[in-house]
Scaffold this active site. Sequence first.
Site, PDB file in Angstrom:
ATOM      1  N   CYS A  93       0.854  -1.339   0.081  1.00  0.00           N
ATOM      2  CA  CYS A  93      -0.109  -0.373   0.116  1.00  0.00           C
ATOM      3  C   CYS A  93       0.532   1.041   0.017  1.00  0.00           C
ATOM      4  O   CYS A  93       0.044   2.402  -0.171  1.00  0.00           O
ATOM      5  CB  CYS A  93      -0.789  -0.274   1.304  1.00  0.00           C
ATOM      6  SG  CYS A  93      -2.028  -1.437   1.037  1.00  0.00           S
ATOM      7  N   HIS A 384      -9.814   2.394  -2.364  1.00  0.00           N
ATOM      8  CA  HIS A 384      -7.894   1.595  -2.200  1.00  0.00           C
ATOM      9  C   HIS A 384      -7.815   1.057  -3.270  1.00  0.00           C
ATOM     10  O   HIS A 384      -7.625  -0.696  -1.939  1.00  0.00           O
ATOM     11  CB  HIS A 384      -7.780   1.533  -0.286  1.00  0.00           C
ATOM     12  CG  HIS A 384      -6.025   0.440   0.181  1.00  0.00           C
ATOM     13  ND1 HIS A 384      -4.965   2.342  -0.573  1.00  0.00           N
ATOM     14  CD2 HIS A 384      -6.082  -0.272   0.949  1.00  0.00           C
ATOM     15  CE1 HIS A 384      -4.100   0.824   0.054  1.00  0.00           C
ATOM     16  NE2 HIS A 384      -4.479   0.429   0.348  1.00  0.00           N
ATOM     17  N   CYS A 415       0.019   3.101   6.142  1.00  0.00           N
ATOM     18  CA  CYS A 415       0.779   1.388   6.941  1.00  0.00           C
ATOM     19  C   CYS A 415       1.000   0.566   5.501  1.00  0.00           C
ATOM     20  O   CYS A 415      -0.194   0.406   4.456  1.00  0.00           O
ATOM     21  CB  CYS A 415      -0.107   1.216   7.829  1.00  0.00           C
ATOM     22  SG  CYS A 415      -1.886   0.921   7.170  1.00  0.00           S
TER      23      CYS A 415
END
Length: 431
Positions: A93, A384, A415
Amino acid sequence: MAEFTPRRVAIVGGARIPFCRSNTEYSHQSNQDLLTAAFKALSTKYKLAGERIGEVSAGAVLKHSSDFNLTREAVLGTDLDPHTPAFDVQAACGTSLQTAVLLANKIAMGQIDSAIAGGSDTTSDAPIAVNEELRKILLDVNRAKTGGQRAKLLAKIRPRHLAPNLPSVTEPRTGMSMGEHCELMAKEWKISRRAQDELAMASHKNAAQAYVDGFYDDLVFPYLGVERDNNMRPDSSLEKLSKLKPSFDRENGTLTAANSTPLTDGASSVLLASEEWAKARGLPILAYLTPYSRTAAVDYVDGGEGLLMSPTYAVADMLDAAGLTLQDFDFYEIHEAFAAQVLCTLKAWESKKYCEEKLGRSEPLGSIDTTKLNVKGSSLGVGHPFAATGARIVGTLAKILHQAGPNKRGLISVCAAGGQGITAILESADS
């Protein structure tokens, strides 16, 4: 040798396509399709047709083996000068924030004058591999020397071998999903269901209001007839959210489909440059990416640390490097993988025990003003697409700082899988 002074890294601005829930509008689009669309939008926005960019870097988390040169192929699908070099990065990510930092370092060192950072992901077009046993048999068949050997090997194939090997979002070391890990964090830090739902609602409402205000008009560009992120639910309520069943711990969990990010398809990009390169082309400078970015990792396997807690370490190191406190920021962009993750992070920074034992500090980092947090919505609201989130945040925060005026500062915290995290500091252009 002459003394070397690093150059400031200008953020000219970002461009992305709308983010869509997986298996909806982009269900038949590839990572290359999505990333190319984001690059095209950036090129159109800043009139880069025929421009030879110093370097382009992007990546995807769920990527087909045929996409080994994804970023370069996406560049070749645009009107940028085909002499523009490109390379892929994969940092879960944190991918497109990592690409921005890597390219910024090259600009600062004078190796290049311009760069495009980005990322793309689609779980609608996720790679599906053949059964592992079947794969080994087929490789042996390929190595066989005679027809008889091949026939003997092929005879080993059984119906069970026809079941595909589907991609998984579980951590290889634990066999647990990120959501299951975050449930453990929520229990450890005593994060309530209501607090998570409130944060999720704020993300949706902030994102929707930003669209109403026209904030995203020059950041989000239509693609395949889609004009806005289709995950936004600004009309939701705490009452509606409270009725959803837990997603990861059916009996005692607090994480739901509403306070966790959905699987999302999309791509984003951001243009970085030296001040001289931008000014020579009459391009705006919205903000600067400072040299204080930090990465960190936690021992979530043997050390018992929360999988998504590494940004607490990275931010602490970054603040020390920059000589700042946690309160010295006008805006905070904390990636909302899960509402619980954000709330655990904030609570950890407020904890004297955690800051002493984990971060080696005599005092806690303290609280932040949550009215400055994710003011234009974040991952819970807009979605996302794993590798695209970092560049989305950089482009968004750069514009926020530009609109806020001089002497403003923003913090980014992302994160990532594997117990990792990456952070950065942006400053407004006139600071």
